[in-house]
Design an enzyme around this catalytic site. Structure first.
Site, short mmCIF file in Angstrom:
data_model
loop_
_atom_site.label_atom_id
_atom_site.label_comp_id
_atom_site.label_asym_id
_atom_site.label_seq_id
_atom_site.Cartn_x
_atom_site.Cartn_y
_atom_site.Cartn_z
N LYS A 74 48.59 8.11 5.51
CA LYS A 74 48.51 7.53 4.16
C LYS A 74 48.71 8.54 3.03
O LYS A 74 49.25 8.20 1.99
CB LYS A 74 47.17 6.81 3.99
CG LYS A 74 47.04 5.59 4.90
CD LYS A 74 45.74 4.86 4.67
CE LYS A 74 45.53 3.78 5.71
NZ LYS A 74 44.34 2.96 5.44
N ASP A 130 44.63 -0.87 0.02
CA ASP A 130 43.30 -0.67 0.62
C ASP A 130 42.17 -0.82 -0.39
O ASP A 130 41.11 -1.38 -0.08
CB ASP A 130 43.19 0.73 1.24
CG ASP A 130 43.92 0.84 2.57
OD1 ASP A 130 44.04 -0.18 3.27
OD2 ASP A 130 44.37 1.95 2.90
#
Ligand code: ATR
Length: 308
Positions: A74, A130
């Site tokens: 990420k 997220d």
């Protein structure tokens, strides 16, 4: 609804990670994609970090609709996309990539929203869904309004940091950060003081007792293993003094923390909703359509708890 793709063969979405074998994302997305009437297929591909750049380029060249990225990609991906959405800039990580091309008006548009695919220029846009996943899970699954809440956050690792910052962005009034390594909690507290000075942030457990909390949120990994200790120090905070408890761990479905919280009268939720809502947001970015949340929730629940 968009017309169905004119392509006989499916277009692809994928999740990249290492390890990837147990990813629930294909199981969650494929029924939703079918429900939306899209001729897409969502697959999981194991990609080691040193091959991430090449793998993103490969997906772009093959005109994939988009990608999800999981551990350990990420942060690395921040430098591997052509453009970052504000969400990725704000949270410093990319978990969703949307491939875009220019439409007939020369406007960058997700490939998943273009029916007549040309061979035009492509770009990879990086998003972070997220952080929204955390707050949507708290709002929709636990029924919380976050503004003005008093929150005790356990953990200050990667997930804890994003949760803390996102809660501050949502204007919680008081945020207590308890972490095994105090210096990490202090770093997060400093970041909140700089970015969201409207939230009062404290390192450690609340000291004036009994201190009532609206929410205790576990962002540590404690609870994943059967013999893990509780993530909370009950000599410093009694769960009965919190209205609700959210555990980012979702397997097992009921961690020891959640069982104790339930017994103490708190409303509780595990972290499955975070996985669900980040996926809902990603599918909506790619498709431009409202994702079928319940289809995704059922698929996810069956995949993760189906054999229990
Ligand atoms: P993630 O990206 O999932 O947040 P992480 O950044 O490694 O993973 O963070 C793990 C969190 O769980 C941290 O808050 C960590 O505490 P430290 O910052 O002190 O390492 C916490 N954690 C992990 N194992 C722990 C343990 N045995 N006891 C207490 N906290 C633990």
């Amino acid at each position: 609804m968009l017309p169905k793709s004119k392509h006989a063969s499916p277009q692809y979405c994928a999740v990249y990670g290492k390890p990837i074998k147990h990813s629930a994302s294909p199981a969650m997305h494929n029924p939703a994609i079918a429900k939306l009437g899209l001729n897409w297929q969502y697959i999981a591909e194991e990609v080691p970090p040193e091959e991430l750049g090449k793998a993103i380029e490969k997906a772009k060249a093959a005109r994939y609709i988009g990608l999800n990225l999981t551990v350990p990609h990420k942060i690395l991906a921040l430098d591997m996309v052509d453009i970052l959405d504000d969400s990725a800039k704000k949270w410093g990580a990319v978990n969703t990539i949307c491939f875009e091309t220019k439409d007939e008006n020369n406007v960058w548009t997700p490939l998943g929203q273009i029916t007549d695919l040309t061979q035009g220029e492509l770009r990879a846009k990086g998003y972070n869904t997220d952080a929204d996943g955390i707050t949507l899970a708290l709002q929709k699954d636990l029924g919380l309004k976050l503004k003005e809440l008093k929150v005790l956050l356990l953990g200050a690792g990667g997930a804890g940091r994003v949760a803390a910052l996102k809660l501050a962005e949502e204007k919680v009034s008081e945020l207590y950060l308890a972490n095994r390594t105090t210096s990490k909690a202090e770093e997060v507290a400093n970041e909140i003081n700089n970015r969201y000075p409207g939230t009062s942030v404290y390192v450690g457990y609340p000291e004036n007792s009994p201190c009532k909390m609206d929410l205790v949120l576990n962002s540590t990994s404690l609870g994943l293993e059967e013999n893990d200790p509780l993530p909370i120090d009950e000599t410093k905070f009694n769960l009965a003094n919190s209205k609700s408890v959210f555990d980012m761990v979702y397997n097992p479905a009921e961690t020891k923390l959640l069982a104790k919280a339930k017994a103490a009268g708190c409303s509780t939720s595990n972290g499955l909703g975070m996985l669900l809502w980040q996926g809902v947001k990603a599918l909506e970015i790619w498709s431009g359509q409202t994702a079928p949340v319940e289809v995704m929730r059922n698929a996810l629940t069956n995949y993760i708890y189906g054999n229990e």
